[in-house]
Design an enzyme around this catalytic site. Structure first.
Site, PDB file in Angstrom:
ATOM      1  N   THR A   1      -6.334   4.530 -11.219  1.00  0.00           N
ATOM      2  CA  THR A   1      -7.648   4.505 -11.379  1.00  0.00           C
ATOM      3  C   THR A   1      -8.135   5.733 -12.185  1.00  0.00           C
ATOM      4  O   THR A   1      -7.373   6.767 -12.180  1.00  0.00           O
ATOM      5  CB  THR A   1      -8.533   4.406 -10.210  1.00  0.00           C
ATOM      6  OG1 THR A   1      -7.951   5.418  -9.219  1.00  0.00           O
ATOM      7  CG2 THR A   1      -8.312   3.257  -9.389  1.00  0.00           C
TER       8      THR A   1
ATOM      9  N   ALA B   1     -12.033   5.609  -2.816  1.00  0.00           N
ATOM     10  CA  ALA B   1     -11.269   7.163  -2.455  1.00  0.00           C
ATOM     11  C   ALA B   1     -10.684   6.928  -1.079  1.00  0.00           C
ATOM     12  O   ALA B   1     -11.293   7.565   0.021  1.00  0.00           O
ATOM     13  CB  ALA B   1     -12.190   8.357  -2.265  1.00  0.00           C
ATOM     14  N   ILE B   2      -9.868   5.986  -0.943  1.00  0.00           N
ATOM     15  CA  ILE B   2      -9.119   5.731   0.514  1.00  0.00           C
ATOM     16  C   ILE B   2      -8.086   6.793   0.844  1.00  0.00           C
ATOM     17  O   ILE B   2      -8.397   7.143   1.996  1.00  0.00           O
ATOM     18  CB  ILE B   2      -8.324   4.404   0.309  1.00  0.00           C
ATOM     19  CG1 ILE B   2      -9.093   3.150  -0.419  1.00  0.00           C
ATOM     20  CG2 ILE B   2      -7.999   3.992   1.886  1.00  0.00           C
ATOM     21  CD1 ILE B   2     -10.319   2.679   0.410  1.00  0.00           C
TER      22      ILE B   2
ATOM     23  N   LYS C   1       0.907  -1.077   0.066  1.00  0.00           N
ATOM     24  CA  LYS C   1      -0.226   0.057   0.000  1.00  0.00           C
ATOM     25  C   LYS C   1       0.857   1.284   0.007  1.00  0.00           C
ATOM     26  O   LYS C   1       2.018   1.327   0.556  1.00  0.00           O
ATOM     27  CB  LYS C   1      -0.839  -0.078   1.208  1.00  0.00           C
ATOM     28  CG  LYS C   1      -1.623   1.252   1.671  1.00  0.00           C
ATOM     29  CD  LYS C   1      -2.723   1.355   1.210  1.00  0.00           C
ATOM     30  CE  LYS C   1      -3.728   2.735   1.226  1.00  0.00           C
ATOM     31  NZ  LYS C   1      -4.249   2.811  -0.009  1.00  0.00           N
ATOM     32  N   SER C   2       0.376   2.380  -0.466  1.00  0.00           N
ATOM     33  CA  SER C   2       1.157   3.447  -0.756  1.00  0.00           C
ATOM     34  C   SER C   2       1.581   4.117   0.714  1.00  0.00           C
ATOM     35  O   SER C   2       0.801   4.009   1.645  1.00  0.00           O
ATOM     36  CB  SER C   2       0.497   4.793  -0.912  1.00  0.00           C
ATOM     37  OG  SER C   2       0.338   4.783  -2.575  1.00  0.00           O
TER      38      SER C   2
ATOM     39  N   CYS D   1      -2.284   9.205  -7.860  1.00  0.00           N
ATOM     40  CA  CYS D   1      -3.502   8.846  -7.026  1.00  0.00           C
ATOM     41  C   CYS D   1      -4.539   9.914  -7.197  1.00  0.00           C
ATOM     42  O   CYS D   1      -4.252  11.318  -7.092  1.00  0.00           O
ATOM     43  CB  CYS D   1      -3.242   8.841  -5.456  1.00  0.00           C
ATOM     44  SG  CYS D   1      -4.480   8.556  -4.610  1.00  0.00           S
TER      45      CYS D   1
HETATM   46  C1  FMN Z   1      -9.209   0.127  -2.747  1.00  0.00           C
HETATM   47  C2  FMN Z   1      -8.016   0.493  -3.619  1.00  0.00           C
HETATM   48  C3  FMN Z   1      -6.893   1.292  -2.931  1.00  0.00           C
HETATM   49  C4  FMN Z   1      -6.015   1.631  -3.762  1.00  0.00           C
HETATM   50  N1  FMN Z   1      -4.694   2.147  -3.279  1.00  0.00           N
HETATM   51  C5  FMN Z   1      -3.818   2.371  -4.001  1.00  0.00           C
HETATM   52  C6  FMN Z   1      -2.211   2.969  -3.348  1.00  0.00           C
HETATM   53  O1  FMN Z   1      -2.486   3.241  -2.201  1.00  0.00           O
HETATM   54  N2  FMN Z   1      -1.668   3.424  -4.210  1.00  0.00           N
HETATM   55  C7  FMN Z   1      -1.582   3.151  -5.592  1.00  0.00           C
HETATM   56  O2  FMN Z   1      -0.634   3.541  -6.322  1.00  0.00           O
HETATM   57  N3  FMN Z   1      -2.572   2.593  -6.158  1.00  0.00           N
HETATM   58  C8  FMN Z   1      -3.800   2.263  -5.428  1.00  0.00           C
HETATM   59  N4  FMN Z   1      -4.762   1.725  -6.002  1.00  0.00           N
HETATM   60  C9  FMN Z   1      -4.884   1.592  -7.684  1.00  0.00           C
HETATM   61  C10 FMN Z   1      -4.355  -0.011  -7.669  1.00  0.00           C
HETATM   62  O3  FMN Z   1      -3.267  -0.072  -7.220  1.00  0.00           O
HETATM   63  C11 FMN Z   1      -4.800  -0.244  -9.325  1.00  0.00           C
HETATM   64  O4  FMN Z   1      -3.800   0.628 -10.024  1.00  0.00           O
HETATM   65  C12 FMN Z   1      -6.008   0.049  -9.832  1.00  0.00           C
HETATM   66  O5  FMN Z   1      -6.984  -0.225  -8.743  1.00  0.00           O
HETATM   67  C13 FMN Z   1      -6.377  -0.629 -11.064  1.00  0.00           C
HETATM   68  O6  FMN Z   1      -6.228  -2.023 -11.116  1.00  0.00           O
HETATM   69  P1  FMN Z   1      -7.365  -2.990 -10.798  1.00  0.00           P
HETATM   70  O7  FMN Z   1      -8.462  -2.508 -11.789  1.00  0.00           O
HETATM   71  O8  FMN Z   1      -6.950  -4.326 -10.941  1.00  0.00           O
HETATM   72  O9  FMN Z   1      -7.966  -2.630  -9.489  1.00  0.00           O
HETATM   73  C14 FMN Z   1      -5.972   1.297  -5.081  1.00  0.00           C
HETATM   74  C15 FMN Z   1      -7.049   0.629  -5.619  1.00  0.00           C
HETATM   75  C16 FMN Z   1      -8.042   0.369  -4.945  1.00  0.00           C
HETATM   76  C17 FMN Z   1      -9.328  -0.277  -5.576  1.00  0.00           C
END
Ligand code: FMN
Length: 306
Positions: free
Chosen positions: A195, A72-73, A47-48, A132
Site C-alpha cells: 500500500t 493500519a493493522i 496474513k503476515s 509494510c
Molecule cells: C486490511 C489490509 C491488511 C493488509 N495486511 C497486509 C499484511 O499483513 N502483509 C502484507 O504483506 N500486505 C498486507 N496488505 C497489503 C495487501 O496485501 C496488498 O498489497 C494491497 O492492499 C494492495 O492490493 P489491493 O489494492 O488489492 O488491496 C494489507 C492490505 C489491507 C487492505
C-alpha cells in the site's frame, strides 16, 4: 474448445491458475470457506506472520477513502507457534500451495523465522514483507533502501530452501531499483505492490481518522499506478512477478497479466466481494475462450505497445 490451460509456475510453485489472495486480506483462510472452495485458488497467501504474537496498532485501523481504503493493522497476528500448530493443519487440507508472508523488525528476526518455517511441512513458499508502511520498526524501512533490502533478503535466502518471493513497496522513487536489488540478493519472484502511505482527516475533530495517523492506501484508487509498476518491474527483472493493487474483477486481473505479471493477488477486492477470486478465475477463463487463447501464457506480457 477444450478448457484453456491456466496453470502457471512462480519460483517453482505450481499453481492451477494465476489467482491468489493478497496477504492480510484473507486471514489464514478459515473465514472464507463458506464463500469458496479453497482448492479452486491458485495459491493461498496468509496474513503476515511474525516470530511472536503481535497486537497491531490502536484503532481506528481502517477507513474508507475515495476509490479505496486506508488500513493500519500493523502486523496483528498470533505469532509463529500458533500459526505453525493451529493454522497450518487447517491450510494443509487443501490441494493448494500455501505461501507464508513473513515480517520482522530485524534482519535476525526475519532470518530466524524463515529458518523455522523451512522445517514446517506443507509450506510451498515464503513471501518476504519488506514493504509494510504501518509499523515503526522493520517493515518498509527494509523496502525503501536497496542495501537494507539486499541484506535482509540475503539473510533469509541463506536460512531457507523454500522459494522466496519478495514483496515490494510503492513508496519509493524508482521501484525497478528495488526489484533489481531483490533479484540480485536472491529473490525467486517479486510481488508488488503493497500500500501507499497516506492520511485521511476528520474535519469535525480536525484529527487524523486512522489511530496510527498514517495508513496504507489500497483498492481501485491505486490500480493504474500498480499496473504501471508491475509493467516496469516485469520488464526490469527476469524472475516472475505477482501483480496486485485494486484488482476487483477479471478485467483488472487480465490487465495485470497483459502488463507482465505471471500471477495476480486480490486484496481489498475480497472485502468488497467475498467471492471475487472464484469470479476472477472464471472471468479469465471466459476471456481466454472468447479470444481463443488455449494457454494463459499467451496473455502474460501480451501488452501491445505499438
Ligand atoms: C486490511 C489490509 C491488511 C493488509 N495486511 C497486509 C499484511 O499483513 N502483509 C502484507 O504483506 N500486505 C498486507 N496488505 C497489503 C495487501 O496485501 C496488498 O498489497 C494491497 O492492499 C494492495 O492490493 P489491493 O489494492 O488489492 O488491496 C494489507 C492490505 C489491507 C487492505
Amino acid at each position: 474448445m477444450n478448457k484453456p490451460n491456466m496453470s502457471v509456475e512462480i519460483a517453482g510453485i505450481k499453481m492451477k491458475n494465476p489467482v491468489m489472495p493478497a496477504s492480510g486480506c484473507f486471514g489464514f483462510g478459515e473465514e472464507y470457506t463458506p464463500y469458496m472452495d479453497l482448492n479452486e485458488l491458485g495459491a493461498i497467501v496468509v496474513k503476515s506472520v511474525t516470530m511472536n504474537e503481535t497486537a497491531g496498532n490502536p484503532g481506528p485501523r481502517v477507513c474508507e477513502t475515495p476509490g479505496g481504503m486506508l488500513n493500519a493493522i500493523g502486523w496483528q497476528n498470533p505469532g509463529a507457534d500458533v500459526f505453525i500448530h493451529e493454522k497450518m493443519p487447517f491450510l494443509r487440507q487443501f490441494n493448494t500451495p500455501i505461501i507464508v508472508n513473513l515480517a520482522g523488525k530485524t534482519v535476525k528476526e526475519y532470518a530466524e523465522l524463515a529458518a523455522r518455517l523451512d522445517e514446517v511441512q506443507g509450506i510451498s513458499g515464503i513471501e518476504l514483507n519488506i514493504s509494510c508502511p504501518n509499523v515503526n520498526e522493520g517493515g518498509v524501512a527494509f523496502g525503501t533502501d536497496p542495501k537494507l533490502a539486499a541484506e535482509v533478503i540475503g539473510a533469509v535466502r541463506s536460512s531457507t530452501k523454500l522459494p522466496l518471493i519478495v514483496k515490494l513497496s510503492p513508496n519509493v522513487t524508482d521501484i525497478t531499483v528495488m526489484a533489481r536489488a531483490a533479484e540480485e540478493a536472491g529473490a525467486d519472484a517479486i510481488s508488488l505492490i503493497n500500500t501507499f502511505t497516506a492520511i485521511a482527516i476528520d474535519i469535525k475533530t480536525r484529527k487524523p481518522i486512522i489511530g496510527n495517523f498514517t495508513g496504507g492506501l489500497s483498492g481501485p484508487a491505486i490500480k493504474p499506478v500498480a499496473l504501471y509498476m508491475t509493467y516496469r518491474v516485469a520488464n526490469a527483472v527476469s524472475v516472475p512477478v505477482i501483480g496486485m493493487g485494486g484488482i476487483l474483477r477479471a478485467e483488472d486481473a487480465i490487465e495485470f497479466l497483459l502488463a507482465g505479471a505471471t500471477a495476480v493477488a486480490v486484496g481489498m477486492g475480497t472485502f468488497v466481494n467475498p467471492t471475487a477470486m472464484p469470479e476472477i478465475i472464471k472471468g479469465i477463463e471466459d476471456y481466454m475462450i472468447e479470444n481463443k487463447f488455449d494457454d494463459v501464457h499467451q496473455i502474460i506480457g501480451g501488452l501491445i505497445c505499438k
